[in-house]
Motif scaffolding. Structure first.
Motif, mmCIF file in Angstrom:
data_model
loop_
_atom_site.group_PDB
_atom_site.id
_atom_site.type_symbol
_atom_site.label_atom_id
_atom_site.label_comp_id
_atom_site.label_asym_id
_atom_site.label_seq_id
_atom_site.Cartn_x
_atom_site.Cartn_y
_atom_site.Cartn_z
ATOM 1 N N LYS A 1 0.838 -1.196 0.000
ATOM 2 C CA LYS A 1 0.000 0.000 0.000
ATOM 3 C C LYS A 1 0.879 1.254 0.000
ATOM 4 O O LYS A 1 0.619 2.204 -0.728
ATOM 5 N N GLU A 2 1.919 1.228 0.793
ATOM 6 C CA GLU A 2 2.846 2.364 0.839
ATOM 7 C C GLU A 2 3.558 2.535 -0.496
ATOM 8 O O GLU A 2 3.750 3.658 -0.973
ATOM 9 N N ALA A 3 3.950 1.438 -1.124
ATOM 10 C CA ALA A 3 4.609 1.508 -2.440
ATOM 11 C C ALA A 3 3.657 2.108 -3.474
ATOM 12 O O ALA A 3 4.073 2.927 -4.317
ATOM 13 N N GLN A 4 2.395 1.735 -3.421
ATOM 14 C CA GLN A 4 1.414 2.299 -4.342
ATOM 15 C C GLN A 4 1.250 3.799 -4.102
ATOM 16 O O GLN A 4 1.163 4.591 -5.049
ATOM 17 N N ALA A 5 1.199 4.184 -2.831
ATOM 18 C CA ALA A 5 1.056 5.611 -2.492
ATOM 19 C C ALA A 5 2.286 6.383 -2.965
ATOM 20 O O ALA A 5 2.163 7.503 -3.499
ATOM 21 N N ALA A 6 3.481 5.816 -2.772
ATOM 22 C CA ALA A 6 4.709 6.485 -3.212
ATOM 23 C C ALA A 6 4.716 6.633 -4.732
ATOM 24 O O ALA A 6 5.114 7.684 -5.261
ATOM 25 N N ALA A 7 4.271 5.609 -5.440
ATOM 26 C CA ALA A 7 4.215 5.673 -6.901
ATOM 27 C C ALA A 7 3.228 6.745 -7.348
ATOM 28 O O ALA A 7 3.496 7.489 -8.304
ATOM 29 N N ALA A 8 2.104 6.846 -6.653
ATOM 30 C CA ALA A 8 1.110 7.869 -6.995
ATOM 31 C C ALA A 8 1.683 9.264 -6.756
ATOM 32 O O ALA A 8 1.484 10.184 -7.576
ATOM 33 N N ARG A 9 2.412 9.435 -5.645
ATOM 34 C CA ARG A 9 3.034 10.731 -5.356
ATOM 35 C C ARG A 9 4.070 11.076 -6.431
ATOM 36 O O ARG A 9 4.177 12.217 -6.870
ATOM 37 N N GLU A 10 4.825 10.081 -6.858
ATOM 38 C CA GLU A 10 5.844 10.290 -7.901
ATOM 39 C C GLU A 10 5.184 10.682 -9.209
ATOM 40 O O GLU A 10 5.662 11.578 -9.909
ATOM 41 N N ARG A 11 4.062 10.079 -9.554
ATOM 42 C CA ARG A 11 3.345 10.435 -10.786
ATOM 43 C C ARG A 11 2.845 11.878 -10.707
ATOM 44 O O ARG A 11 2.939 12.630 -11.667
#
Length: 165
Positions: free
Chosen positions: A148-158
Motif C-alpha cells: 500500500k505504501e509503495a502504491q502511495a509512493a508511486a502515486a506521489r511520484e506520478r
C-alpha cells in the motif's frame, strides 16, 4: 450429515446432524428445549456433552452461548465463575471433570495422568500452531502495508512528474 454424538448416564444420548438437526434420548427437558430452539431458529449447535455421573447432566455450546444443568457442584462453579466461554466440558462416571477453554484447560483432582498428558500435549501443539499463525498473519499484514505504501509512493511520484511538466 452426522457431526457430533454424546453419551451420558443411564443410556442418554444426543446426535447432532449438520449445524442444528438432532436426535436424542433420555436427556433433560431443558436440553431438549434448547436443542429444539436452535433447530427452529436455524442457529448452530456447536458442542454438547452429557454427564456420565449425573442423570440428565449436560453442557451445550451454541450460537446463543452456553447452558448447563445437573453437573457436579465443582464443575458448575468453574463454569459459572469463569469470564471465558468453555469449548468443551466432560464429566466422568466418578465425578472427575475437565473443561477446555479457548486458551487453556482445567481439570478436577483424580483425572488420569494419561488424559492429563494428552491434554497438555494438545495445548503445546495448539500454542505452537497459534504462534505460527500469528506470525504468518503479521507478515501478511506487513507485506500488505508495504504494498500500500509503495502504491502511495508511486502515486506521489506520478503527481510530482505531472507538476514538473
Amino acid at each position: 450429515k452426522l457431526r457430533l454424538v454424546a453419551f451420558g448416564a443411564y443410556g442418554a444420548w444426543v446426535a447432532v446432524n449438520g449445524s442444528n438437526g438432532y436426535d436424542a434420548s433420555g436427556i433433560a427437558d431443558s436440553l431438549e428445549e434448547r436443542l429444539s430452539k436452535m433447530n427452529s431458529e436455524g442457529k448452530a449447535i456447536r458442542s454438547v456433552s452429557l454427564s456420565l455421573c449425573h442423570a440428565q447432566g449436560y453442557w451445550i455450546l451454541d450460537d446463543d452461548g452456553s447452558q448447563w444443568d445437573n453437573l457436579g457442584a465443582n464443575v458448575q462453579h468453574e463454569l459459572r465463575d469463569s469470564s471465558k466461554s468453555a469449548l468443551q466440558v466432560a464429566e466422568g462416571e466418578d465425578g472427575t471433570w475437565s473443561i477446555v477453554w479457548e486458551d487453556t484447560w482445567v481439570k478436577s483432582k483424580g483425572v488420569s495422568g494419561r488424559i492429563t498428558d494428552a491434554l497438555n500435549s494438545f495445548w503445546r501443539r495448539q500454542q505452537e500452531y497459534n504462534t505460527a499463525s500469528l506470525q504468518r498473519a503479521a507478515a501478511q499484514e506487513a507485506a500488505a502495508a508495504a504494498a500500500k505504501e509503495a502504491q502511495a509512493a508511486a502515486a506521489r511520484e506520478r503527481q510530482a512528474a505531472q507538476v514538473r511538466k
